[in-house]
Design an enzyme around this catalytic site. Structure first.
Site, PDB file in Angstrom:
ATOM      1  NE  ARG A 142     -48.410  27.553  25.343  1.00 39.67           N
ATOM      2  CZ  ARG A 142     -49.630  27.236  25.766  1.00 39.67           C
ATOM      3  NH1 ARG A 142     -49.797  26.339  26.714  1.00 39.67           N
ATOM      4  NH2 ARG A 142     -50.685  27.851  25.270  1.00 39.67           N
ATOM      5  CE  LYS A 182     -41.995   2.924  36.905  1.00 34.19           C
ATOM      6  NZ  LYS A 182     -43.069   1.914  37.098  1.00 34.19           N
ATOM      7  CE  LYS A 205     -36.606  -0.604  40.369  1.00 31.23           C
ATOM      8  NZ  LYS A 205     -37.829  -0.624  41.211  1.00 31.23           N
ATOM      9  CD  GLU A 225     -38.113  -4.538  42.947  1.00 29.07           C
ATOM     10  OE1 GLU A 225     -38.463  -5.391  42.111  1.00 29.07           O
ATOM     11  OE2 GLU A 225     -37.775  -3.372  42.642  1.00 29.07           O
ATOM     12  CG  ASP A 259     -41.971  -5.382  42.332  1.00 23.66           C
ATOM     13  OD1 ASP A 259     -42.546  -4.305  42.095  1.00 23.66           O
ATOM     14  OD2 ASP A 259     -41.569  -6.150  41.440  1.00 23.66           O
TER      15      ASP A 259
END
Length: 289
Positions: A106, A141, A173, A206, A228
């Site tokens: 698994r 992410k 950011k 950013e 962005d």
């Protein structure tokens, strides 16, 4: 250290720690289904069957998983990582103690199905960038505890890893910029921090408007500008404004359909969080034979 010079996070220590943690989560105090039904002396073999079409990933990791479970397990690799596969292909065979094959099954499937899905999706999106200089980047992410495998899969699929975590690059950011009081203040504070702590880290800023792009260029001392949520027209203006002084990266809500037009704007990188958070798995199966 494993032979992956483009991926410094793929160390023997990191991989071993991941595999041991994953086995502890899955096996606990014993694989009781196997211990109850399979004689200790039984020896068998199995093969990894591909039941889908895509890019194979996780073969090298599987070898490490098998060795961690039982050094008596012998794996014969038939298709390496990065291979284009289709339904019916056999990626590898494994032979040895039957209990150990079942215990490892698994974990190796979970890793390979997820990694192969990410590699397949990365290869699919990378194809949209053909004829441009743009490179496809992943993001942070990722799934907690599984980042190593997900970013490795992006590499196998032909993408490029962005920073691995918060520690190996400075990325200012929008919230950093707003909290610091603007791009100039954020960059100046960052340089003071690096000087004070003796660190040498690349700095990415950013930007949300052409005005912020100009401010980032004016303050200087940065290594990349992130553009962005800009339209293709805005991206072209920003790339012209930057004029090659630092690499540019497009980011924010980028869809598969938009990739060719975004790549054509002249940006150096396009970051897509979906590579790791939305890629479907590749269907694989480990079967006795």
């Amino acid at each position: 250290m494993l032979a992956y010079p483009s991926a410094p996070y793929l160390t023997t220590e990191a991989l071993t720690a991941f595999i041991r943690a994953a086995l502890a989560e899955d096996v606990g105090d014993g694989d009781h289904s196997t211990l109850a039904s399979i004689p200790a002396e039984a020896r068998n073999r199995a093969r990894l069957l591909v039941k889908d079409e895509g890019v194979l990933a996780g073969v090298a990791l599987t070898r490490l998983i098998l060795q961690e479970v039982d050094k008596e397990l012998e794996m014969t690799e038939l298709l390496p990582d990065g291979s284009r596969v289709r339904h019916g292909d056999v990626a590898f065979t494994v032979a040895g103690p039957a209990r150990s094959i079942l215990t490892a099954e698994r974990l190796l499937l979970n890793c390979m199905q997820r990694m192969s899905g990410i590699a397949t999706y990365t290869a699919q999106l990378t194809a949209y960038l053909a004829g441009t200089k743009a490179r496809l980047l992943d993001t942070r992410k990722t799934t907690p505890g599984f980042r190593l495998c997900e970013k490795w899969a992006v590499l196998i699929g032909g993408g490029v890893n962005h920073r691995y975590g918060l520690f190996d690059m400075i990325m200012l950011k929008d919230n950093h910029v707003d909290y610091a009081g603007g791009i100039t203040a954020a960059v100046q504070a960052t340089h003071a921090y690096l000087a004070r702590t003796g660190r040498q880290l690349a700095i990415e800023v950013e930007t949300r408007t052409l005005g912020e792009v100009q401010e980032a260029l004016t303050v200087g001392g940065i290594d990349r500008i992130l553009l962005d949520n800009m339209s293709p027209a805005q991206l072209r203006e920003a790339v012209a404004l930057v004029a090659g002084r630092v690499p540019t990266e497009a980011s924010g809500g980028i869809t598969e359909a938009a990739l060719p037009e975004i790549a054509a704007t002249g940006v150096d990188f396009i970051s897509v969080g979906a590579l790791t958070h939305s890629a479907p798995i590749l269907d694989l199966s480990l079967k006795a034979y």
